[in-house]
Motif scaffolding. Structure first.
Motif, PDB file in Angstrom:
ATOM      1  N   ASP A  10       0.793  -1.301  -0.018  1.00 53.94           N
ATOM      2  CA  ASP A  10      -0.050  -0.041   0.049  1.00 53.94           C
ATOM      3  C   ASP A  10       0.867   1.247  -0.183  1.00 53.94           C
ATOM      4  O   ASP A  10       1.853   1.243   0.727  1.00 53.94           O
ATOM      5  CB  ASP A  10      -0.818   0.146   1.391  1.00 53.94           C
ATOM      6  N   THR A  12       1.895   5.114  -2.363  1.00 54.55           N
ATOM      7  CA  THR A  12       1.783   6.073  -3.814  1.00 54.55           C
ATOM      8  C   THR A  12       3.224   6.156  -4.256  1.00 54.55           C
ATOM      9  O   THR A  12       3.908   6.533  -3.318  1.00 54.55           O
ATOM     10  CB  THR A  12       0.774   7.392  -3.671  1.00 54.55           C
ATOM     11  N   PRO A  26      -0.924   5.673   6.695  1.00 53.60           N
ATOM     12  CA  PRO A  26      -2.316   5.019   6.940  1.00 53.60           C
ATOM     13  C   PRO A  26      -3.226   5.776   5.959  1.00 53.60           C
ATOM     14  O   PRO A  26      -2.879   6.892   5.526  1.00 53.60           O
ATOM     15  CB  PRO A  26      -2.548   5.395   8.422  1.00 53.60           C
ATOM     16  N   SER A  27      -4.328   5.431   5.838  1.00 55.43           N
ATOM     17  CA  SER A  27      -5.367   6.025   5.044  1.00 55.43           C
ATOM     18  C   SER A  27      -5.536   7.621   5.524  1.00 55.43           C
ATOM     19  O   SER A  27      -5.823   7.581   6.809  1.00 55.43           O
ATOM     20  CB  SER A  27      -6.693   5.305   4.976  1.00 55.43           C
ATOM     21  N   GLY A  28      -5.532   8.484   4.460  1.00 59.01           N
ATOM     22  CA  GLY A  28      -6.091   9.708   5.013  1.00 59.01           C
ATOM     23  C   GLY A  28      -4.736  10.617   5.531  1.00 59.01           C
ATOM     24  O   GLY A  28      -4.798  11.811   5.736  1.00 59.01           O
ATOM     25  N   SER A  29      -3.666   9.919   5.262  1.00 59.35           N
ATOM     26  CA  SER A  29      -2.119  10.583   5.839  1.00 59.35           C
ATOM     27  C   SER A  29      -1.774  11.507   4.787  1.00 59.35           C
ATOM     28  O   SER A  29      -0.645  12.341   5.024  1.00 59.35           O
ATOM     29  CB  SER A  29      -1.118   9.491   6.150  1.00 59.35           C
ATOM     30  N   LYS A  31      -0.849  10.622   1.211  1.00 56.06           N
ATOM     31  CA  LYS A  31      -0.220  10.328   0.267  1.00 56.06           C
ATOM     32  C   LYS A  31      -0.342  10.754  -1.193  1.00 56.06           C
ATOM     33  O   LYS A  31       0.257  11.316  -1.919  1.00 56.06           O
ATOM     34  CB  LYS A  31      -0.239   8.715   0.108  1.00 56.06           C
ATOM     35  N   SER A  32      -1.962  10.544  -1.577  1.00 54.18           N
ATOM     36  CA  SER A  32      -2.190  10.973  -2.800  1.00 54.18           C
ATOM     37  C   SER A  32      -2.147  12.770  -3.144  1.00 54.18           C
ATOM     38  O   SER A  32      -1.786  13.029  -3.956  1.00 54.18           O
ATOM     39  CB  SER A  32      -3.659  10.609  -3.118  1.00 54.18           C
ATOM     40  N   ASP A  49      -2.160   4.343  -4.607  1.00 55.98           N
ATOM     41  CA  ASP A  49      -2.757   3.491  -3.738  1.00 55.98           C
ATOM     42  C   ASP A  49      -2.005   2.118  -3.675  1.00 55.98           C
ATOM     43  O   ASP A  49      -2.124   1.759  -2.539  1.00 55.98           O
ATOM     44  CB  ASP A  49      -4.180   3.270  -4.187  1.00 55.98           C
ATOM     45  N   ARG A  79      -8.964  13.594  -3.871  1.00 55.96           N
ATOM     46  CA  ARG A  79     -10.290  13.930  -2.967  1.00 55.96           C
ATOM     47  C   ARG A  79     -11.101  14.845  -3.209  1.00 55.96           C
ATOM     48  O   ARG A  79     -10.556  16.119  -3.570  1.00 55.96           O
ATOM     49  CB  ARG A  79      -9.635  13.833  -1.387  1.00 55.96           C
TER      50      ARG A  79
END
Length: 154
Positions: A10, A12, A26-29, A31-32, A49, A79
């Motif tokens: 997991d 990017t 983690p998700s929401g940290s 990356k994207s 992702d 997002r």
């Protein structure tokens, strides 16, 4: 290629010149979000992702996972907007840095050299806060200098 020759993780990955930076957290940290800011400054997307690490010419490289659906190639999640096209890095790119995204309070002023190992190859580690305004500049500097030219990381 056997499963021991590749590893899907997991994260990017983006390319700056001929160097890949793997953004983890983690998700929401962020990356994207950070990858998007880097792409706006000239970086190219390797994968968003999910990233596949492979050994090519005895170097650890990042590439698009072999199981990535064709309609997601060269796309990044933005997002609030959706999944959009982005400039894409072709093939596998040698991994120069692993960037672990952490809260701003956990970023050390003068960090000791650290690394993460994947498929038997150690990769230098940076811990940065994705949402700080200067983080994209810090990554461009790290990519330009490489680990050996940053004092305290020799």
């Amino acid at each position: 290629m056997s499963s021991s020759d590749s590893l899907a993780i997991d994260g990017t990955a983006i390319a700056i010149g001929n160097a890949a930076l793997l953004l983890t957290g983690p998700s929401g940290s962020g990356k994207s979000d950070l990858a998007l800011r880097m792409i706006d400054g000239g970086a190219r997307l390797i994968a968003d992702d999910r990233v596949e690490l492979v050994i090519e010419a005895d170097r650890l490289c990042c590439r698009v996972p072999s199981a990535m659906p064709a309609n997601l190639l060269g796309r990044i999640e933005v997002r609030g907007i959706g999944i959009v096209p982005a400039p894409r890095a072709p093939g596998a790119t040698p991994l120069q840095w692993v960037v672990e995204l952490v809260p701003a309070g956990e970023v050390e002023r003068m960090p000791a050299a650290e690394s993460r190992a994947f498929l038997g190859h150690a990769v230098p580690l940076l811990r940065l806060a994705a949402f700080e305004a200067s983080t994209a500049v810090k990554l461009r500097l790290a990519a330009a200098c490489g680990p050996g030219l940053i004092m305290g990381r020799e």
